[in-house]
Each structure stands twice: as C-alpha cells, then as structure tokens.
Design an enzyme around this catalytic site. Structure first.
Site, PDB file in Angstrom:
ATOM      1  N   ALA A  22       0.840  -1.209   0.000  1.00  0.00           N
ATOM      2  CA  ALA A  22       0.000   0.000   0.000  1.00  0.00           C
ATOM      3  C   ALA A  22       0.876   1.262   0.000  1.00  0.00           C
ATOM      4  CB  ALA A  22      -0.919  -0.008   1.224  1.00  0.00           C
ATOM      5  N   ARG A  72      16.089  -6.796  14.872  1.00  0.00           N
ATOM      6  CA  ARG A  72      16.271  -5.851  15.978  1.00  0.00           C
ATOM      7  C   ARG A  72      17.746  -5.476  15.904  1.00  0.00           C
ATOM      8  NH1 ARG A  72      12.721  -9.814  18.447  1.00  0.00           N
ATOM      9  NH2 ARG A  72      10.660  -8.876  18.626  1.00  0.00           N
ATOM     10  N   ASP A 103       6.636  -0.844  19.062  1.00  0.00           N
ATOM     11  CA  ASP A 103       7.100   0.332  19.814  1.00  0.00           C
ATOM     12  C   ASP A 103       8.586   0.653  19.601  1.00  0.00           C
ATOM     13  OD1 ASP A 103       7.781  -1.945  21.233  1.00  0.00           O
ATOM     14  OD2 ASP A 103       7.081  -1.228  23.175  1.00  0.00           O
ATOM     15  N   SER A 105      10.408  -0.014  17.058  1.00  0.00           N
ATOM     16  CA  SER A 105      10.596   0.443  15.677  1.00  0.00           C
ATOM     17  C   SER A 105      10.165   1.903  15.525  1.00  0.00           C
ATOM     18  CB  SER A 105       9.771  -0.431  14.725  1.00  0.00           C
ATOM     19  OG  SER A 105      10.024  -1.788  15.000  1.00  0.00           O
ATOM     20  N   ASP A 127       1.238  -8.058  19.303  1.00  0.00           N
ATOM     21  CA  ASP A 127       0.902  -7.783  20.704  1.00  0.00           C
ATOM     22  C   ASP A 127      -0.164  -6.690  20.861  1.00  0.00           C
ATOM     23  OD1 ASP A 127       2.753  -9.665  21.367  1.00  0.00           O
ATOM     24  OD2 ASP A 127       4.285  -8.254  22.049  1.00  0.00           O
ATOM     25  N   ARG A 162      -9.855 -32.548  31.385  1.00  0.00           N
ATOM     26  CA  ARG A 162      -8.606 -32.020  31.923  1.00  0.00           C
ATOM     27  C   ARG A 162      -8.607 -30.494  32.025  1.00  0.00           C
ATOM     28  NH1 ARG A 162      -4.434 -35.625  28.438  1.00  0.00           N
ATOM     29  NH2 ARG A 162      -3.711 -36.960  30.107  1.00  0.00           N
ATOM     30  N   HIS A 215     -14.086 -29.473  30.971  1.00  0.00           N
ATOM     31  CA  HIS A 215     -12.688 -29.042  30.850  1.00  0.00           C
ATOM     32  C   HIS A 215     -12.523 -27.699  31.538  1.00  0.00           C
ATOM     33  CE1 HIS A 215     -14.856 -27.304  27.345  1.00  0.00           C
ATOM     34  NE2 HIS A 215     -14.347 -26.223  27.907  1.00  0.00           N
ATOM     35  N   HIS A 249       5.774 -19.024  18.429  1.00  0.00           N
ATOM     36  CA  HIS A 249       5.897 -18.196  17.228  1.00  0.00           C
ATOM     37  C   HIS A 249       4.918 -18.541  16.114  1.00  0.00           C
ATOM     38  CE1 HIS A 249       9.540 -17.117  19.332  1.00  0.00           C
ATOM     39  NE2 HIS A 249       9.647 -16.075  18.541  1.00  0.00           N
ATOM     40  N   GLN A 251       2.062 -17.950  16.257  1.00  0.00           N
ATOM     41  CA  GLN A 251       1.161 -16.788  16.276  1.00  0.00           C
ATOM     42  C   GLN A 251       1.680 -15.636  15.422  1.00  0.00           C
ATOM     43  OE1 GLN A 251      -0.184 -16.338  20.765  1.00  0.00           O
ATOM     44  NE2 GLN A 251       1.714 -17.465  20.560  1.00  0.00           N
TER      45      GLN A 251
END
Ligand code: F6P
Length: 319
Positions: A22, A72, A103, A105, A127, A162, A215, A249, A251
């Site tokens: 974009a 990073r 944050d 970045s 996050d 469980r 459960h 990871h 996610q």
C-alpha cells in the site's frame, strides 16, 4: 519530497507485506519513487535496499512475514549507527522513511526525525500494544491462530476432562490473551496488566469442576508468568492432571486475515498521504473505523488501556 523509504522492523506480523504494497503503490500514485530497506534499520546502516515499483510489491499481500525482512538492530541504538543511517539516506536522496513495526521500531523512526529525516510510523505488532490505535497490523491474525489452537485443545481437554493452560504471546501485553480468551470461550485469563494469584485461579478451576464442566481452559499471556510454573502450582494445590501448550511463534506467521490486510492497506496508504500533506513524526492509527494520527513519541511511550469490561466478560461468559 521526492523519494520515500520503507522498512519493516522488530517482531514481524502478518499484514506487513500488505502495508509495504500500500505504501509503495500510494507513493507512486503520488509521484514519489520508493526504496525498500532490508532487515529494518540494518538496511539503512549497511545500505541494503532495492527500488520498489508497482510490480515488485505484487503477489505479496497474502503472505505472512515480510519480504523486506526484519531485525532488531543494536547498532541503530548508537549515535554512530544513527549517523551512518542518516548519511546513507541523504546520499540516496531519500527524504522520508516510513517505518512499519511496534514500539521499538517507532522509537527508531523518531530518532531519524531528530536527524532531520521526515518520518511516519505504521503500527504493526501482534501484541497490539501501541497507544493511539485500536488495532495494530497482525493482531487479528494472531488471535485467529490462537483461537484455532484453543478450539483444538478444547476437544482433547473435554475428552479427558482435563485442565489446560494455553500460553499465548505478549511479553508485556495481555491483548492476545484477552481477545483469544473471549473468542475461544476460555474459563480464565491471566495477563500482565492485572495482578492475579494462584488461589483464585484454583478456586475458578474447582468451581468449574463442581458445576460439571468437562474441561478448564486457562489462557496465559507469556508476560504474566510461565504457564509451566503456573501448572505446577495448580497441580500441587489441587492434585489434578494439568497440561500446558505454549503456542509460541506460530502466532507470528500465517496468511494475514482479511481484517489485517484491510487495515494494513488503509494505514499504509494514509502514511504516504500524511507525508505528502506535510505531516511528520507521526504514527497513523485506527480509532473505531476511522483513521487518525498521533505523535510517534506518544505512540511508543504510552501504553494502551486494557478494558476492564472485557476482563469481566471472560468471567461472566465462563459461569
Ligand atoms: O512481536 C512481539 C512478540 O511476539 C512478543 O510477544 C514476544 O515476546 C516476542 O515478540 C518474541 O520475539 P522474538 O522471539 O523475535 O524475540
């Protein structure tokens, strides 16, 4: 302003590629040329880049990760690194840089601004922990990944009657945990923004058992405590079988949801439009359905507020 740079930085999130697309196409539409820097701020320091055109961003929107790479970069925290990056940008004739990330970045984008580079931030973090936007790119996909896993875990949890702890990502943020607890029908959620104690967690498990639940599903944000440790404490107190799944990871990856692609497209385009209109040192964001913008410094230094009503909703819906 004639030439704009784009980079993705920090933890990748699904939808970053849609944002790059974009940004590139809106910039070209606005008469600008576009440079993509590789591996976040490292690309600025080491001059690793490629010219982006209309075709180079094609076929990327449905892919997770980021085709520009991310990193990073401790060197960018030093003034030597920052000066190298600025000098390289000036040599390349890049007037503005759009940073897509979380944050840390956006903090980096603000540093570039202090060296006289025009900057704009696009919030991307699974996050969802940036102030000034309801949603960061990648959060929706991450929540969908988490609830897919939670649903599968529920099947086996019910079969065995469980208690399961599912640890989701969020070093300092309980957003994935809270949203996936609601959408996944969890019995409890543990997040770093709120205090919790083992006795009330055990009380809720006992309540579930007494009320005949098959459960008990507890979603734990990684920043709130390690799920394996919590499970050990529960086992000791209640003398029950407890299992733990850490989603990790997975996610962060996967094809971005439609929602993430749409907000990435809208926010990426808006970042370019704001630069063209003379704005600078800002992050674009979403409030409800509307696009807004806030100063970068506010975005990375303030924290979003966790809605107590959502925490209560988890409790009510688990009755
Ligand atoms: O992207 C944010 C985040 O997913 C955090 O929730 C997590 O703690 C962190 O990244 C882990 O990232 P990495 O393994 O890349 O250091």
């Amino acid at each position: 302003m004639k030439r704009v740079g784009v980079l993705t930085s920090g933890g990748d999130s699904p939808g970053m590629n849609a944002a790059i697309r974009a940004i590139t196409r809106t910039a070209i539409y606005g008469g600008l040329s576009v440079v993509g820097f590789f591996n976040g701020f490292e690309g600025l320091i080491k001059n690793k880049f490629e010219e982006l055109d209309l075709t180079s961003v094609g076929g990327q929107m449905d892919k997770g990760g980021t085709f520009l790479g991310t990193a990073r970069v401790p060197e960018f925290e030093t003034s030597e690194g920052q000066k190298k990056a600025t000098a390289n940008l000036k040599k390349l004739g890049v007037d503005a840089v759009i940073v897509v990330g979380g944050d840390g970045s956006l903090r980096g984008a603000h540093v570039l601004y202090s060296y006289g580079i025009l900057t704009m931030g696009v919030p991307a973090s699974i996050d969802n922990d940036l102030w000034g936007t309801d949603y960061c790119i990648g959060f929706d996909t991450a929540v969908n990944t988490a609830i897919d896993a939670i649903s599968k875990i529920r099947d086996t949890a019910s079969a065995f009657e469980r208690t399961f702890l599912v640890e989701v990502m969020g070093r300092n943020s309980g957003m994935i945990a809270l949203y996936s607890a609601i959408a996944g029908g969890a019995d409890c959620v543990v997040i770093p923004e709120r205090s919790w104690n083992i006795d009330s967690l055990c009380a809720s498990i006992k309540y579930g058992q007494e009320r005949g639940k098959l459960h008990n599903l507890i979603v734990v944000a990684e920043g709130a405590g390690h799920a394996f440790n919590i499970a050990e404490q529960i086992k000791r107190k209640l003398n029950i079988d407890v299992r733990v799944t850490v989603l990790g990871h997975i996610q962060r990856g996967g094809t971005p949801s439609a929602f993430d692609r749409i907000i990435a497209s809208r926010l990426g385009a808006e970042a370019v439009k704001l630069l063209l209109s003379g704005e600078n040192d800002k992050m674009v964001g979403l409030t409800g359905h509307d696009i807004n913008s806030v100063f970068l410094e506010d975005a990375f230094s303030k924290r979003p507020i966790i809605d107590d009503d959502l925490i209560e909703l988890v409790k009510i819906l688990a009755l």
